[in-house]
Write an enzyme that holds these catalytic residues in place. Structure first.
Site, PDB file in Angstrom:
ATOM      1  N   GLY A  24       0.827  -1.211   0.000  1.00  0.00           N
ATOM      2  CA  GLY A  24       0.000   0.000   0.000  1.00  0.00           C
ATOM      3  C   GLY A  24       0.857   1.254   0.000  1.00  0.00           C
ATOM      4  N   GLU A 185      -8.371  -3.258  -0.005  1.00  0.00           N
ATOM      5  CA  GLU A 185      -7.977  -3.218  -1.427  1.00  0.00           C
ATOM      6  C   GLU A 185      -8.322  -4.457  -2.274  1.00  0.00           C
ATOM      7  OE1 GLU A 185      -5.764  -2.487   1.074  1.00  0.00           O
ATOM      8  OE2 GLU A 185      -5.751  -0.308   0.843  1.00  0.00           O
ATOM      9  N   ASP A 208      -3.084  -5.660  13.466  1.00  0.00           N
ATOM     10  CA  ASP A 208      -3.873  -5.363  14.657  1.00  0.00           C
ATOM     11  C   ASP A 208      -5.055  -6.320  14.729  1.00  0.00           C
ATOM     12  OD1 ASP A 208      -4.444  -3.465  12.276  1.00  0.00           O
ATOM     13  OD2 ASP A 208      -6.329  -3.456  13.372  1.00  0.00           O
TER      14      ASP A 208
HETATM   15  N1  HPA Z   1      -9.176  -2.097   8.932  1.00  0.00           N
HETATM   16  C1  HPA Z   1      -8.939  -1.891   7.646  1.00  0.00           C
HETATM   17  N2  HPA Z   1      -7.732  -2.029   7.116  1.00  0.00           N
HETATM   18  C2  HPA Z   1      -6.732  -2.373   7.921  1.00  0.00           C
HETATM   19  C3  HPA Z   1      -6.929  -2.604   9.279  1.00  0.00           C
HETATM   20  C4  HPA Z   1      -8.226  -2.464   9.803  1.00  0.00           C
HETATM   21  O1  HPA Z   1      -8.454  -2.643  11.000  1.00  0.00           O
HETATM   22  N3  HPA Z   1      -5.731  -2.933   9.819  1.00  0.00           N
HETATM   23  C5  HPA Z   1      -4.827  -2.896   8.806  1.00  0.00           C
HETATM   24  N4  HPA Z   1      -5.438  -2.568   7.656  1.00  0.00           N
END
Ligand code: HPA
Length: 236
Positions: A24, A185, A208
């Site tokens: 990204g 994406e 996360d």
């Molecule tokens: N949401 C959307 N995209 C992401 C997230 C998320 O929690 N973490 C990393 N990319």
């Protein structure tokens, strides 16, 4: 080709390899080119989306960022597939886990991609479409991850969302359907690949957890990103 250069890519015909890795973040693209590729040349820098083409173990490969979200991924993947004759795009990014099976830093190979977006409407299908990865790329990725040995991974559905900061809590609903992680994406990439008759795969690491609220440190993200880059480069 008459469409080259495109509104968003200033590279010349033949500047891109048949396989493009797409993180990204433009700085990741630079990092990959500088760290893993030999003889890398800069082929695009429109809007700071630096694109590079070089060699990995003798194979010609390109790397260029997608930016964040489906509109951005939609533009770059469309132009690469349709105007630059690219055959394979491998997205390497991060995702938030919604499956309790996933630990932070685990890898997800996105066999399919669900979405809350309206991206598919343009194709005017008389039903819903199931965006899927290239089986060939997915098969190779599984093989490489297995050979690397020490990487926790899952293969399944991701959710490509239009909203990072949402007013609606939808995690539980997607979780009930067995979706593994949320990112922003893959549906645009997979549908553009399908429409162009080309190949795509998304490989993400869990940055996360939407289940526990746990998150990776910047350093952990670097390390897990290197694992993912290796997987992508090996299958390129
Ligand atoms: N949401 C959307 N995209 C992401 C997230 C998320 O929690 N973490 C990393 N990319």
């Amino acid at each position: 080709m008459s469409n080259i250069p495109t509104p968003h890519i200033a590279a010349k015909e033949g500047d891109f390899a048949k396989t493009v890795l797409m993180p990204g973040d433009p700085l990741r693209a630079k990092y990959i080119a500088e760290t893993f590729l030999t003889d890398a040349v800069l082929v695009n820098q429109v809007r700071g989306i630096n694109g590079y083409t070089g060699y990995y173990n003798g194979k010609r490969v390109s790397v260029m960022a997608s930016g964040m979200g489906m509109p951005s991924m939609g533009i770059y993947s469309y132009e690469l597939f349709n105007f630059y004759d690219v055959d394979n795009i491998i997205r390497i990014g991060t995702a938030g886990s919604i499956s309790p099976k996933l630990k932070i830093r685990d890898v997800v190979l996105a066999m399919g991609a669900c979405t809350d977006s309206n991206f598919a409407a343009q194709f005017e299908l008389p039903g819903t479409f199931a965006p899927i990865a290239s089986y060939e790329l997915l098969r190779k990725a599984v093989q490489v991850v297995e050979e690397m040995g020490n990487i926790g991974y899952q293969v399944g559905n991701v959710v490509s969302s239009d909203v990072f900061y949402s007013d609606r809590q939808t995690t539980a609903s997607w979780q009930k359907m067995g979706a593994l992680a949320v990112e922003m994406e893959s549906v645009a990439l997979y549908m553009n690949a399908a429409r162009a008759g080309k190949n795509a795969l998304t490989i993400v690491t869990i940055s996360d957890s939407l289940v526990t609220g746990e998150a990776t440190t910047a350093e952990e993200r670097q390390t897990s990103f290197r694992d993912m880059m290796k997987i992508a480069l090996e299958i390129a």
